[in-house]
Every structure is written in C-alpha cells, then in structure tokens.
Write a protein that holds these residues in place. Structure first.
Motif, PDB file in Angstrom:
ATOM      1  N   ALA A 156       0.845  -1.206   0.000  1.00  0.00           N
ATOM      2  CA  ALA A 156       0.000   0.000   0.000  1.00  0.00           C
ATOM      3  C   ALA A 156       0.879   1.254   0.000  1.00  0.00           C
ATOM      4  O   ALA A 156       0.917   1.999   0.973  1.00  0.00           O
ATOM      5  CB  ALA A 156      -0.940  -0.020   1.193  1.00  0.00           C
ATOM      6  N   GLN A 157       1.565   1.478  -1.100  1.00  0.00           N
ATOM      7  CA  GLN A 157       2.435   2.656  -1.197  1.00  0.00           C
ATOM      8  C   GLN A 157       1.586   3.877  -1.538  1.00  0.00           C
ATOM      9  O   GLN A 157       0.773   3.847  -2.453  1.00  0.00           O
ATOM     10  CB  GLN A 157       3.498   2.447  -2.274  1.00  0.00           C
ATOM     11  N   ASP A 158       1.755   4.949  -0.775  1.00  0.00           N
ATOM     12  CA  ASP A 158       1.032   6.213  -0.981  1.00  0.00           C
ATOM     13  C   ASP A 158      -0.480   6.070  -0.840  1.00  0.00           C
ATOM     14  O   ASP A 158      -1.243   6.832  -1.442  1.00  0.00           O
ATOM     15  CB  ASP A 158       1.372   6.824  -2.353  1.00  0.00           C
ATOM     16  N   THR A 159      -0.939   5.080  -0.078  1.00  0.00           N
ATOM     17  CA  THR A 159      -2.361   4.881   0.167  1.00  0.00           C
ATOM     18  C   THR A 159      -2.527   4.165   1.499  1.00  0.00           C
ATOM     19  O   THR A 159      -1.565   3.630   2.050  1.00  0.00           O
ATOM     20  CB  THR A 159      -3.025   4.082  -0.984  1.00  0.00           C
ATOM     21  N   ASP A 160      -3.749   4.155   2.018  1.00  0.00           N
ATOM     22  CA  ASP A 160      -3.985   3.499   3.310  1.00  0.00           C
ATOM     23  C   ASP A 160      -4.774   2.197   3.168  1.00  0.00           C
ATOM     24  O   ASP A 160      -5.402   1.738   4.105  1.00  0.00           O
ATOM     25  CB  ASP A 160      -4.684   4.456   4.276  1.00  0.00           C
ATOM     26  N   GLU A 161      -4.735   1.605   1.966  1.00  0.00           N
ATOM     27  CA  GLU A 161      -5.318   0.275   1.800  1.00  0.00           C
ATOM     28  C   GLU A 161      -4.551  -0.476   0.716  1.00  0.00           C
ATOM     29  O   GLU A 161      -3.939   0.124  -0.162  1.00  0.00           O
ATOM     30  CB  GLU A 161      -6.807   0.321   1.484  1.00  0.00           C
ATOM     31  N   SER A 162      -4.596  -1.789   0.807  1.00  0.00           N
ATOM     32  CA  SER A 162      -3.845  -2.645  -0.103  1.00  0.00           C
ATOM     33  C   SER A 162      -4.439  -2.605  -1.505  1.00  0.00           C
ATOM     34  O   SER A 162      -5.641  -2.791  -1.659  1.00  0.00           O
ATOM     35  CB  SER A 162      -3.894  -4.095   0.371  1.00  0.00           C
ATOM     36  N   PRO A 163      -3.598  -2.422  -2.541  1.00  0.00           N
ATOM     37  CA  PRO A 163      -4.095  -2.665  -3.889  1.00  0.00           C
ATOM     38  C   PRO A 163      -4.374  -4.159  -4.011  1.00  0.00           C
ATOM     39  O   PRO A 163      -3.610  -4.983  -3.494  1.00  0.00           O
ATOM     40  CB  PRO A 163      -2.964  -2.221  -4.798  1.00  0.00           C
ATOM     41  N   MET A 164      -5.487  -4.507  -4.646  1.00  0.00           N
ATOM     42  CA  MET A 164      -5.876  -5.909  -4.685  1.00  0.00           C
ATOM     43  C   MET A 164      -6.621  -6.207  -5.974  1.00  0.00           C
ATOM     44  O   MET A 164      -7.362  -5.375  -6.488  1.00  0.00           O
ATOM     45  CB  MET A 164      -6.758  -6.233  -3.477  1.00  0.00           C
ATOM     46  N   SER A 165      -6.417  -7.405  -6.489  1.00  0.00           N
ATOM     47  CA  SER A 165      -7.152  -7.901  -7.645  1.00  0.00           C
ATOM     48  C   SER A 165      -7.650  -9.293  -7.306  1.00  0.00           C
ATOM     49  O   SER A 165      -6.875 -10.146  -6.870  1.00  0.00           O
ATOM     50  CB  SER A 165      -6.248  -7.951  -8.878  1.00  0.00           C
ATOM     51  N   ILE A 166      -8.940  -9.528  -7.521  1.00  0.00           N
ATOM     52  CA  ILE A 166      -9.547 -10.832  -7.245  1.00  0.00           C
ATOM     53  C   ILE A 166      -9.952 -11.470  -8.569  1.00  0.00           C
ATOM     54  O   ILE A 166     -10.611 -10.836  -9.387  1.00  0.00           O
ATOM     55  CB  ILE A 166     -10.817 -10.710  -6.370  1.00  0.00           C
ATOM     56  N   LEU A 167      -9.557 -12.710  -8.757  1.00  0.00           N
ATOM     57  CA  LEU A 167      -9.995 -13.502  -9.902  1.00  0.00           C
ATOM     58  C   LEU A 167     -10.797 -14.670  -9.341  1.00  0.00           C
ATOM     59  O   LEU A 167     -10.318 -15.376  -8.447  1.00  0.00           O
ATOM     60  CB  LEU A 167      -8.793 -14.016 -10.695  1.00  0.00           C
ATOM     61  N   THR A 168     -12.009 -14.864  -9.839  1.00  0.00           N
ATOM     62  CA  THR A 168     -12.859 -15.966  -9.386  1.00  0.00           C
ATOM     63  C   THR A 168     -12.993 -16.977 -10.505  1.00  0.00           C
ATOM     64  O   THR A 168     -13.280 -16.612 -11.646  1.00  0.00           O
ATOM     65  CB  THR A 168     -14.243 -15.442  -8.960  1.00  0.00           C
ATOM     66  N   LEU A 169     -12.771 -18.237 -10.165  1.00  0.00           N
ATOM     67  CA  LEU A 169     -12.870 -19.320 -11.138  1.00  0.00           C
ATOM     68  C   LEU A 169     -14.007 -20.256 -10.748  1.00  0.00           C
ATOM     69  O   LEU A 169     -14.205 -20.547  -9.568  1.00  0.00           O
ATOM     70  CB  LEU A 169     -11.565 -20.114 -11.192  1.00  0.00           C
ATOM     71  N   SER A 170     -14.704 -20.719 -11.749  1.00  0.00           N
ATOM     72  CA  SER A 170     -15.809 -21.663 -11.575  1.00  0.00           C
ATOM     73  C   SER A 170     -15.287 -23.082 -11.773  1.00  0.00           C
ATOM     74  O   SER A 170     -14.192 -23.280 -12.316  1.00  0.00           O
ATOM     75  CB  SER A 170     -16.905 -21.372 -12.595  1.00  0.00           C
ATOM     76  N   PRO A 171     -16.084 -24.086 -11.382  1.00  0.00           N
ATOM     77  CA  PRO A 171     -15.668 -25.466 -11.622  1.00  0.00           C
ATOM     78  C   PRO A 171     -15.342 -25.671 -13.105  1.00  0.00           C
ATOM     79  O   PRO A 171     -16.050 -25.182 -13.984  1.00  0.00           O
ATOM     80  CB  PRO A 171     -16.895 -26.287 -11.212  1.00  0.00           C
ATOM     81  N   GLY A 172     -14.241 -26.367 -13.371  1.00  0.00           N
ATOM     82  CA  GLY A 172     -13.802 -26.621 -14.740  1.00  0.00           C
ATOM     83  C   GLY A 172     -12.770 -25.632 -15.247  1.00  0.00           C
ATOM     84  O   GLY A 172     -12.101 -25.891 -16.239  1.00  0.00           O
ATOM     85  N   GLU A 173     -12.629 -24.488 -14.583  1.00  0.00           N
ATOM     86  CA  GLU A 173     -11.604 -23.526 -14.979  1.00  0.00           C
ATOM     87  C   GLU A 173     -10.332 -23.803 -14.192  1.00  0.00           C
ATOM     88  O   GLU A 173     -10.370 -24.447 -13.142  1.00  0.00           O
ATOM     89  CB  GLU A 173     -12.082 -22.097 -14.710  1.00  0.00           C
ATOM     90  N   HIS A 174      -9.206 -23.317 -14.689  1.00  0.00           N
ATOM     91  CA  HIS A 174      -7.938 -23.537 -13.988  1.00  0.00           C
ATOM     92  C   HIS A 174      -7.090 -22.272 -14.031  1.00  0.00           C
ATOM     93  O   HIS A 174      -7.333 -21.369 -14.833  1.00  0.00           O
ATOM     94  CB  HIS A 174      -7.169 -24.721 -14.592  1.00  0.00           C
ATOM     95  N   LEU A 175      -6.096 -22.236 -13.149  1.00  0.00           N
ATOM     96  CA  LEU A 175      -5.204 -21.089 -13.040  1.00  0.00           C
ATOM     97  C   LEU A 175      -3.833 -21.578 -12.597  1.00  0.00           C
ATOM     98  O   LEU A 175      -3.737 -22.416 -11.697  1.00  0.00           O
ATOM     99  CB  LEU A 175      -5.741 -20.098 -11.991  1.00  0.00           C
ATOM    100  N   LEU A 176      -2.800 -21.050 -13.221  1.00  0.00           N
ATOM    101  CA  LEU A 176      -1.436 -21.241 -12.738  1.00  0.00           C
ATOM    102  C   LEU A 176      -0.991 -19.892 -12.210  1.00  0.00           C
ATOM    103  O   LEU A 176      -1.036 -18.890 -12.922  1.00  0.00           O
ATOM    104  CB  LEU A 176      -0.503 -21.686 -13.867  1.00  0.00           C
ATOM    105  N   HIS A 177      -0.615 -19.859 -10.949  1.00  0.00           N
ATOM    106  CA  HIS A 177      -0.134 -18.616 -10.343  1.00  0.00           C
ATOM    107  C   HIS A 177       1.129 -18.931  -9.578  1.00  0.00           C
ATOM    108  O   HIS A 177       1.127 -19.738  -8.663  1.00  0.00           O
ATOM    109  CB  HIS A 177      -1.183 -18.019  -9.401  1.00  0.00           C
TER     110      HIS A 177
END
Length: 147
Positions: free
Chosen positions: A81-102
C-alpha cells in the motif's frame, strides 16, 4: 496454508515487490487474520486492510467449502500500500472446470515493480512452460506425465 470452521481454506504464495513498506501491515498478520473470515466479502475486507494497507506482496488461493451452489475458487493478488492506506488488490474468481497457474509474481497487479532475481526467473520459466501445454480438461490430464 490455513482453514477455519466457516469453511474457508486458503494457501499463500509470496510475491517480492521492489519495495517492502515500513509502517504497514505485514502479510503474515493479514494471512493470520483470514482465519476469522466467514464470507468472501469479509476475506476481501481483511486483505484490503483499510486504514493501513499491506507492507508487501502476496497471492492468496481460497475457497469457501460451505457455501451453497458451486464451489468457487478465488485468487487474490495483494500489493504493498504505497502512498495509500489500503492494499491494492485484484480478485480472480474461477468456476468449476476452470484452472489457473499462479506462481510468485503479479499477474494482474502488473503496475507494481517486482524484485529481479531467481524467484522471478523461476516464475517466468514455469509460466512459459505452462503456455506450451494444452489446457487440462480433467483430473487425468493433470496426472499425466506429458504435463
């Protein structure tokens, strides 16, 4: 990794931003606070950490096993949280059958500079290798040695 009696299960991947911020909340504290989350909304509030924000970067893989309907999988990228008072955040939601490599790098919060080094090189190599492979269609594909 952690779980709670509300059905939340999660795991964490560390991401190494160039700047880790003093006076902000360490990721260990935010991840520990996730153990109190009853809903996805509560989990997002904890990770956003309004009022202070995160000191560093991490990725959270989580699911709520007691929700009604399909079990959804969520990946949250949280940055310092540089220059701000909350965390920058990104949410990705996957449904059954989808996949993600992170791996240990930002995939969506790409505006946050990351440390260069072995961890980034390893992450880049793993993503490059995954891009060469076909998408898995079932559990057997994931267990197959050609993957």
């Amino acid at each position: 990794m952690g779980y709670n009696h509300h059905g939340l299960v999660y795991s964490i991947n560390v991401i190494f931003p160039q700047k880790v911020l003093a006076g902000k909340t360490p990721r260990h504290f935010l991840c520990r606070a996730l153990l109190s989350a009853k809903t996805m909304e509560t989990a997002q509030q904890i990770l956003r950490d309004r009022g202070t924000g995160s000191a560093d970067g991490f990725s959270v893989n989580m699911s709520f096993t007691r929700q009604e309907g399909d079990h959804l999988f969520h990946n949250a990228e949280v940055g310092p949280a540089q220059d701000t008072d909350e965390s920058p955040m990104s949410i990705l939601t996957l449904s059954p059958g989808e996949h993600l490599l992170h791996t240990n790098k930002f995939l969506r919060l790409t505006h946050i500079p990351e440390e260069v080094g072995l961890c980034m090189t390893s992450s880049d190599h793993r993503h490059a290798r995954a891009a060469q492979l076909p998408s898995p269609d079932n559990r057997e594909d994931l267990e197959c040695s050609t993957y």
